[in-house]
Design an enzyme around this catalytic site. Structure first.
Site, PDB file in Angstrom:
ATOM      1  N   SER A   1      14.949  17.919  -1.986  1.00 28.59           N
ATOM      2  CA  SER A   1      14.328  17.392  -0.773  1.00 28.59           C
ATOM      3  C   SER A   1      13.421  18.436  -0.146  1.00 28.59           C
ATOM      4  CB  SER A   1      15.386  16.975   0.243  1.00 28.59           C
ATOM      5  OG  SER A   1      14.764  16.514   1.435  1.00 28.59           O
TER       6      SER A   1
ATOM      7  N   ASN B   1      18.404  10.466   1.979  1.00 24.59           N
ATOM      8  CA  ASN B   1      17.222   9.635   2.216  1.00 24.59           C
ATOM      9  C   ASN B   1      17.542   8.456   3.122  1.00 24.59           C
ATOM     10  OD1 ASN B   1      16.098  11.407   0.380  1.00 24.59           O
ATOM     11  ND2 ASN B   1      15.048   9.832  -0.775  1.00 24.59           N
TER      12      ASN B   1
ATOM     13  N   LYS C   1      21.691  13.011  -2.450  1.00 23.64           N
ATOM     14  CA  LYS C   1      20.261  12.918  -2.127  1.00 23.64           C
ATOM     15  C   LYS C   1      19.914  11.500  -1.669  1.00 23.64           C
ATOM     16  CE  LYS C   1      15.869  14.108  -1.973  1.00 23.64           C
ATOM     17  NZ  LYS C   1      15.093  12.884  -2.018  1.00 23.64           N
TER      18      LYS C   1
END
Length: 478
Positions: free
Chosen positions: A130, A188, A184
């Site tokens: 990220s 998000n 991840k």
């Protein structure tokens, strides 16, 4: 051989290109490859002086240029393209080599790939990255999954290139197989909620006070010096302060109000439904994007659906803006709390043993949702590693309590004035639901038993029961 590369990157679009440069800048010899060799050559021409690159035109030569155990980072489009690259690689690799997928893969795909490559004696490391283009180049937040054995070899390199906060790397081994890509994905999802909440705060201030985008930009700059300090608040001020060169209007006013998405928000919501975890803020943020793109429905609604809304008459703009700030903070806490609940549920479901405090720690730098209050989340899990609900931590319970009256005023005012605030409103509803002494779910259980004999439990004893609704309404153990 001294000229062999220590790590390789195949797929040299912007993210792959910047990640390769990041490795090279940290002193690693980096093998680079792209299906179109022109991109490989462009990287060497533009940035070859930044470090030691070993370019290859073919996948075979690319693999041959790597030292053992080979470490290959794949940076191509998720899905079929990733599978195609893996299939091409597998026949060229040897036992013990490591394949790293650093794209936004769906975690079930990562679990499938990890199992398939393990049978061939290869390590597959699904890795969340990220920070966007800038993070990939200057230090992202990195969330690798896979085996502990692979992390012993790969981890020090990833920690080296990751963002640093107070000297600590924003990288940690998350857990087995798909754990990295799962975390991840949830990151998000939280990002979706965070962005929607910020957008709702902007909309409320603009409609409630009539302030211009430039004036609201200054408000966000002020907010970024306090508890709300974060990358997203910072860039919001930049976007709101930007003037369109073509029209001279505020940039935000010339952008079409239809938000797009690449799918990670939907994946997060779908998985939460599978796990039975309420992530209402993330879900409403995802649906808000979908609604913004529902053009035929919006066009059909505008001329026929009345608002019957009160006229805005904010007597004290400063007080109203402070209410919005407090509501934003409280709603953000809910979004993060729900996201960490989802991580905990998946960790138990898939036996990943994810350290939630470590996730908060590595999100403090490099990533899109980096924020000051992630330090507070890290501290909460250090105090109580098995914390059942982040909202129940003493710090966050106090902070949200201090925001509660303002939060309620904002949600009520938005409803009275016809301003949609799905993320603010659903977050408050979740807060009230999770703290409630008793919920109307008791009635729902009665309904389910009536039409489907689905049974229910009682408050005054153990076991499950069924009432003979169509007969004498007697109750019997199920």
């Amino acid at each position: 051989m001294a000229d062999l590369a220590q790590i390789g990157v195949t797929g040299l679009a912007v993210m792959g290109r910047n990640l390769a440069r990041n490795f090279a800048r940290h002193g690693y010899r980096v093998a680079v490859h792209n299906r179109s060799h022109a991109k490989t050559q462009s990287l060497i021409d533009d940035h070859g002086a930044e470090g030691a690159f070993v370019p290859s035109e073919s996948m075979r030569n690319f693999v041959a240029s790597l030292e053992r155990p080979r470490r290959v980072v794949i940076m191509v489009k998720a899905g079929a393209a990733t599978d195609a690259v893996i299939d091409e690689l597998v026949g060229l690799l040897d036992e013990g080599d490591i394949v790293i997928d650093a794209g936004n893969a769906h975690f079930p795909d990562t679990r499938r790939r990890e199992a398939a490559l393990k049978e061939k004696g290869l390590h597959f490391v699904g890795t969340g990255v990220s920070g966007g283009e800038e993070g990939a180049l200057n230090g992202p937040s990195i969330m690798p999954g896979g085996s502990k054995e692979s992390y012993r070899t790969l981890g020090p390199m990833l920690e080296d290139i990751s963002a640093k906060v107070n000297g600590d790397p924003c990288c940690v081994h998350v857990g087995a197989d798909g754990a990295g890509h799962f975390v991840k994905m949830v990151h998000n999802g939280i990002e979706y909620a965070d962005m929607q909440l910020i957008a709702e705060a902007y909309d409320l201030i603009r409609q409630g006070t009539g302030k211009s985008a430039a004036e609201i930009a200054e408000i966000f700059k002020t907010w970024n010096s306090g508890d709300l300090e974060s990358f997203l608040i910072e860039i919001t001020a930049e976007v709101l302060g930007h003037v369109d060169a073509k029209t001279g209007s505020a940039f935000v006013d010339i952008v079409l109000d239809q938000a797009e998405q690449k799918g990670t928000g939907r994946w997060t919501v779908q998985n939460a439904l599978d796990l039975g975890v309420p992530i209402t803020g993330i879900a409403e943020a995802t649906f808000a994007r979908a609604l913004s793109g529902s053009v035929p429905q919006r066009e059909a609604a505008r001329p026929v659906l009345p608002a019957h809304a009160a006229e805005w008459n904010v007597e004290d703009p400063d007080a109203f803006i402070e209410d919005v700030r407090l509501a934003l903070y409280a709603s953000k806490v809910v979004a993060y709390s729900q996201g960490f609940d989802q991580i905990a549920a998946a960790s138990e479901e898939f036996d990943w043993d994810i350290d939630r405090g470590a996730m908060a720690r590595i999100w403090r730098g490099g990533c899109i949702i980096r924020a000051r209050f992630l330090d507070r989340i890290t501290e909460a899990y250090e105090r109580h590693p098995e914390l059942a609900l982040l909202l129940a931590d003493e710090y966050f319970a106090g902070a949200v309590s201090n925001s509660l009256a303002a939060w309620r005023r904002v949600v009520v005012s938005a409803a009275q004035h016809g301003v949609p605030t799905p993320a603010f409103s659903s977050s408050l509803a979740y807060y009230d639901g999770v703290r409630a002494e008793r919920l109307p779910a008791a009635l729902i259980q009665g309904q389910r038993d009536f039409f489907g004999a689905h049974t229910y439990r009682r408050v005054d004893g153990e076991g499950t029961f069924h009432t003979e609704w169509s007969l004498d309404r007697s109750e019997s153990p199920a």
